[in-house]
Design a protein around this motif. Structure first.
Motif, PDB file in Angstrom:
ATOM      1  N   GLY A 158     -12.989   0.069 -10.987  1.00  0.00           N
ATOM      2  CA  GLY A 158     -13.278   0.188  -9.709  1.00  0.00           C
ATOM      3  C   GLY A 158     -12.476   0.373  -8.866  1.00  0.00           C
ATOM      4  N   TYR A 159     -12.894   0.702  -7.589  1.00  0.00           N
ATOM      5  CA  TYR A 159     -11.941   0.775  -6.279  1.00  0.00           C
ATOM      6  C   TYR A 159     -12.930   0.489  -5.197  1.00  0.00           C
ATOM      7  N   VAL A 160     -12.232   0.238  -3.995  1.00  0.00           N
ATOM      8  CA  VAL A 160     -13.060  -0.320  -2.770  1.00  0.00           C
ATOM      9  C   VAL A 160     -13.332   1.102  -2.055  1.00  0.00           C
ATOM     10  N   SER A 161     -14.584   1.284  -1.848  1.00  0.00           N
ATOM     11  CA  SER A 161     -15.051   2.569  -1.266  1.00  0.00           C
ATOM     12  C   SER A 161     -14.995   2.452   0.314  1.00  0.00           C
ATOM     13  N   LYS A 162     -14.430   3.414   1.150  1.00  0.00           N
ATOM     14  CA  LYS A 162     -14.378   3.238   2.453  1.00  0.00           C
ATOM     15  C   LYS A 162     -14.933   4.514   3.074  1.00  0.00           C
ATOM     16  N   GLY A 163     -14.841   4.587   4.341  1.00  0.00           N
ATOM     17  CA  GLY A 163     -15.143   5.639   4.934  1.00  0.00           C
ATOM     18  C   GLY A 163     -16.659   6.268   5.123  1.00  0.00           C
ATOM     19  N   ASN A 164     -16.542   7.394   5.167  1.00  0.00           N
ATOM     20  CA  ASN A 164     -18.031   8.019   5.572  1.00  0.00           C
ATOM     21  C   ASN A 164     -19.233   7.426   4.645  1.00  0.00           C
ATOM     22  N   PRO A 165     -20.147   6.562   5.234  1.00  0.00           N
ATOM     23  CA  PRO A 165     -21.257   6.219   4.341  1.00  0.00           C
ATOM     24  C   PRO A 165     -22.261   7.296   3.806  1.00  0.00           C
ATOM     25  N   ASP A 166     -22.095   8.466   4.334  1.00  0.00           N
ATOM     26  CA  ASP A 166     -23.001   9.663   4.151  1.00  0.00           C
ATOM     27  C   ASP A 166     -22.413  10.361   2.852  1.00  0.00           C
ATOM     28  N   GLN A 167     -21.107  10.193   2.505  1.00  0.00           N
ATOM     29  CA  GLN A 167     -20.482  10.817   1.401  1.00  0.00           C
ATOM     30  C   GLN A 167     -21.502  10.921   0.085  1.00  0.00           C
ATOM     31  N   TRP A 168     -21.309  12.051  -0.695  1.00  0.00           N
ATOM     32  CA  TRP A 168     -22.307  12.160  -1.991  1.00  0.00           C
ATOM     33  C   TRP A 168     -22.196  11.100  -2.745  1.00  0.00           C
ATOM     34  N   ARG A 169     -21.192  10.248  -2.997  1.00  0.00           N
ATOM     35  CA  ARG A 169     -21.138   9.342  -3.951  1.00  0.00           C
ATOM     36  C   ARG A 169     -21.951   8.066  -3.801  1.00  0.00           C
ATOM     37  N   LEU A 170     -22.172   7.885  -2.430  1.00  0.00           N
ATOM     38  CA  LEU A 170     -23.401   6.945  -1.811  1.00  0.00           C
ATOM     39  C   LEU A 170     -24.459   7.414  -1.743  1.00  0.00           C
ATOM     40  N   ASN A 171     -24.760   8.455  -2.175  1.00  0.00           N
ATOM     41  CA  ASN A 171     -26.316   9.198  -1.868  1.00  0.00           C
ATOM     42  C   ASN A 171     -26.695   9.268  -3.328  1.00  0.00           C
ATOM     43  N   LYS A 172     -27.829   8.565  -3.766  1.00  0.00           N
ATOM     44  CA  LYS A 172     -28.320   8.644  -5.020  1.00  0.00           C
ATOM     45  C   LYS A 172     -28.842  10.192  -5.371  1.00  0.00           C
ATOM     46  N   LYS A 173     -29.457  10.685  -4.701  1.00  0.00           N
ATOM     47  CA  LYS A 173     -30.016  11.960  -4.905  1.00  0.00           C
ATOM     48  C   LYS A 173     -28.674  13.035  -5.468  1.00  0.00           C
ATOM     49  N   LEU A 174     -27.385  12.999  -4.918  1.00  0.00           N
ATOM     50  CA  LEU A 174     -26.538  13.838  -5.396  1.00  0.00           C
ATOM     51  C   LEU A 174     -25.787  13.034  -6.493  1.00  0.00           C
ATOM     52  N   SER A 175     -25.586  11.849  -6.510  1.00  0.00           N
ATOM     53  CA  SER A 175     -24.693  11.109  -7.348  1.00  0.00           C
ATOM     54  C   SER A 175     -25.563  10.540  -8.606  1.00  0.00           C
TER      55      SER A 175
END
Ligand code: NAD
Length: 340
Positions: A158-175
């Motif tokens: 794991g790692y601590v995710s920061k930054g843009n909450p709209d990044q694709w990794r946090l978007n279930k449709k894309l990730s």
């Protein structure tokens, strides 16, 4: 002969890991690119000396089948786009490397495997750790029972995710999902090569400490695997906690990797007081050369599509266990013929 590789998707992994690694490979080289961003074309063309006719976009990509200087297509796009582009690559008659996680569902993994079989092209998943010498050493300890039988495995990714909450990794449709899809596959892999077996069941739990940020995808997941010989593995994966470790507790001692799956160098030690030390080479260069040797020399495919599919079956079982609160059986994994 050196095989020509075309990278599809020129984001951070292609830019900072794969392209530089392809300068360090013996059996393949960067021959082409496929990008949706026009401005990247001339930058990459100049930097890597790529002929104009080997530059494609997502629209004309399917004509790549006519280009004899491209042998392998490496799909490095957001997870939900892997299946479409791997299948288009297979239809173009090119060998395929698909980044991890292989896809966002078992059904998509099947579709990729079937397309590659139908078009008689080879397929591998971008599991760079399968080519790393530290992984090979761990597998050897397990196989040769250097520290006795492995009884309990603990693995974190794991790692601590920061930054843009709209990044694709946090978007279930894309990730397709959060930490489990992104980092969890490393903990699944270490749990399996740390015991040398496929699990027969899994129970999993999900936790969230920053629900406002992780609105669409999982933040932290723990899971426990049972193995046929009675061994147990516990894994943790998170987008809000650092984790990069594999520890194998055995009947006559222990061994561990920490870090266990970063770009390297990996670090390892054992209960004998040994410190593992292997020469460092980019894992991605080793991985792409291993796949090129599989194509050219028929050596073993270290990360075949069935391995990516197996891990996706486990991912789906983990999500189901979280949803339904029970233990999921994984008894048919052995049918895929993938052991570690
Ligand atoms: P990234 O966000 O840096 O790059 C993604 C690329 O896809 C960009 O070039 C972007 O332009 C393109 N893209 C096309 N359509 C898009 C869309 N709808 N939304 C967002 N981007 C779009 O991501 P990355 O870190 O390069 O990851 C790409 C893939 O590589 C993922 O599957 C990831 O899991 C995998 N990866 C693997 C490793 C590894 O160690 N094996 C490491 C990093 C990433």
């Amino acid at each position: 002969k050196k095989l020509g590789v075309a990278l599809v998707g020129l984001g951070s992994y292609s830019t900072y890991q794969l392209a530089p690694s392809l300068l360090d490979t013996e059996h393949c080289y960067l021959a082409g690119i496929v990008t949706g961003t026009k401005e990247k074309e001339s930058v990459w063309q100049e930097k890597y000396n790529i002929p104009k006719e080997n530059i494609y976009n997502y629209e004309n990509f399917d004509t790549i089948g006519d280009n004899d200087s491209i042998d392998v297509i490496y799909v490095v796009l957001p997870n939900s786009m892997h299946a479409e582009f791997c299948i288009r690559a297979a239809k173009a008659g090119k060998h395929v490397i698909c980044e991890k996680p292989m896809a966002v569902s078992v059904a998509e993994c099947d579709a990729i495997i079937n397309a590659c079989n139908e078009h008689k092209v080879k397929l591998s998943v971008g599991y760079r750790m399968q080519s790393d010498p530290y992984t090979h050493e761990v597998k050897k300890y397990v196989r040769e029972k250097t520290f006795g039988d492995v009884l309990f495995v603990s693995s974190d990714a794991g790692y601590v995710s920061k930054g843009n909450p709209d990044q694709w990794r946090l978007n279930k449709k894309l990730s397709g999902g959060g930490a489990l899809m992104n980092m969890g596959v490393y903990a699944i892999q270490t749990s399996i090569y740390g015991t040398g077996q496929n699990p027969i069941s899994v129970s999993a739990q999900e936790f969230s400490t920053r629900p406002d940020y992780f609105m669409d995808t999982d933040e932290t997941i723990t899971a426990q695997f049972k193995f046929e010989n009675g061994a147990v593995a516990h894994m943790m994966t998170s987008h809000n906690a650092n984790g990069n470790r594999l520890k194998c507790h055995c009947s006559k001692g222990w061994f561990e990797l920490d870090p266990a799956h970063s770009y390297g160098p990996i670090s390892g030690r054992t209960s004998n007081g040994d410190v593992l030390k292997f020469p460092h080479k980019r894992q991605q260069a080793l991985q792409m050369d291993d796949f090129a040797k599989h194509i050219l020399l028929d050596s073993k495919n270290l990360a075949p599509g069935e391995m990516g599919k197996r891990d996706m079956i486990i991912v789906e079982a983990i999500y189901k266990s979280i949803r339904e609160g029970g233990q999921e059986q994984l008894l048919s994994l052995g049918d895929l013929g993938i052991v570690v």
